[in-house]
Design an enzyme around this catalytic site. Structure first.
Site, mmCIF file in Angstrom:
data_model
loop_
_atom_site.group_PDB
_atom_site.id
_atom_site.type_symbol
_atom_site.label_atom_id
_atom_site.label_comp_id
_atom_site.label_asym_id
_atom_site.label_seq_id
_atom_site.Cartn_x
_atom_site.Cartn_y
_atom_site.Cartn_z
ATOM 1 C CG ASP A 134 42.973 37.353 36.329
ATOM 2 O OD1 ASP A 134 41.853 37.806 36.024
ATOM 3 O OD2 ASP A 134 43.124 36.353 37.051
ATOM 4 C CD GLU B 254 41.923 34.633 40.758
ATOM 5 O OE1 GLU B 254 40.764 34.607 41.224
ATOM 6 O OE2 GLU B 254 42.188 34.331 39.570
ATOM 7 C CG HIS C 199 40.860 32.338 44.517
ATOM 8 N ND1 HIS C 199 41.089 31.947 45.806
ATOM 9 C CD2 HIS C 199 40.069 33.449 44.590
ATOM 10 C CE1 HIS C 199 40.491 32.782 46.641
ATOM 11 N NE2 HIS C 199 39.850 33.698 45.925
ATOM 12 C CG HIS D 181 39.616 31.127 38.148
ATOM 13 N ND1 HIS D 181 39.230 32.092 37.251
ATOM 14 C CD2 HIS D 181 38.737 30.110 38.011
ATOM 15 C CE1 HIS D 181 38.156 31.690 36.607
ATOM 16 N NE2 HIS D 181 37.833 30.482 37.057
ATOM 17 C CG ASP E 46 43.129 32.662 35.274
ATOM 18 O OD1 ASP E 46 43.542 31.512 35.016
ATOM 19 O OD2 ASP E 46 42.130 32.879 35.973
#
Length: 229
Positions: free
Chosen positions: A7, A9, A57, A154, A159
């Site tokens: 994942d 961000e 986030h 997040h 995640d």
């Protein structure tokens, strides 16, 4: 089989608008078991984080000061994911950003990530299994009883860890692991009871011949397969 649940961000929604990756989180899975090995880093994007992204986030510009730039972590990141099957929720988003970062480094071999790794998109998989329903991480965690209570914002590593557990449940792996453990515990209990009975009543133990044992194992294998499906 080696898989990496991944994942990211970012500073915003699209690399075409100049947005960059600010966090990468990866969790290793081998033969459908979490190994505990992870790759995680924050990245200095050399641009401001959009307010909308920050609300998602919680990563601020001041927090990213002094963090490494992508070119500083690129080799370690490549080593971690190379040759693995990447498990990603909404893969086009993360893959697009990763390929953009490698394009900026002029690393042609990595500008198409699927040249180095295969990709499994859990969002596309969930949409096939649950058409017309919400299939974001929170909705899927609720549907499959995966704990995500600690997730108020997040985060790439958080995640990725949630997605790893969710992927195993969605694709049936966790059920198999739990079944294996239960069968092992049950077999151990049966052996303990047998040992006590034999000792108490002084029952003679007649060991089966090799042919008898093989015939029994073959029969039980057929029975278990019928029960499993």
């Amino acid at each position: 089989m080696r898989q990496v649940v991944l994942d990211t961000e970012t500073t915003g929604l699209s690399p075409a608008q100049g947005h960059r990756i600010i966090e990468i989180g990866c969790v290793e899975v081998i033969n459908r078991r979490l190994t505990g090995k992870v790759f995680h880093t924050y990245i200095q994007p050399d641009r401001a984080v959009d307010p909308g992204a920050m609300k998602v986030h919680g990563i601020t510009d001041s927090f990213l000061e002094g963090k490494p730039r992508f070119h500083e972590i690129a080799n370690e990141f490549k080593t971690f994911i190379q040759g693995a099957e990447l498990i990603i929720h909404n893969a086009p988003f993360d893959v697009g950003f990763i390929e953009h970062e490698f394009t900026l480094l002029k690393e042609k071999a990595w500008q198409t990530l699927t040249n180095q790794c295969s990709v499994f998109d859990t969002l596309a998989f969930a949409r096939q299994k649950h058409p017309g329903q919400r299939n974001n991480l929170d909705a899927l965690c609720k549907r499959y009883n995966v704990d995500n209570q600690h997730r108020d914002k997040h985060g790439a590593l958080l995640d990725a860890d949630i997605l790893a557990n969710l992927y195993l449940v969605m694709t049936g792996g966790q059920n198999a692991l739990v079944l294996e453990d239960a069968v092992s515990e049950q077999a151990a209990s049966v052996q303990q009871v047998e040992a006590r009975v034999i000792k108490q009543w002084n029952i003679p133990v007649i060991e089966p011949t090799e042919d008898e044992l093989n015939a029994h194992l073959s029969f039980m294998s057929k029975v278990l397969k019928q029960d499993a499906f």
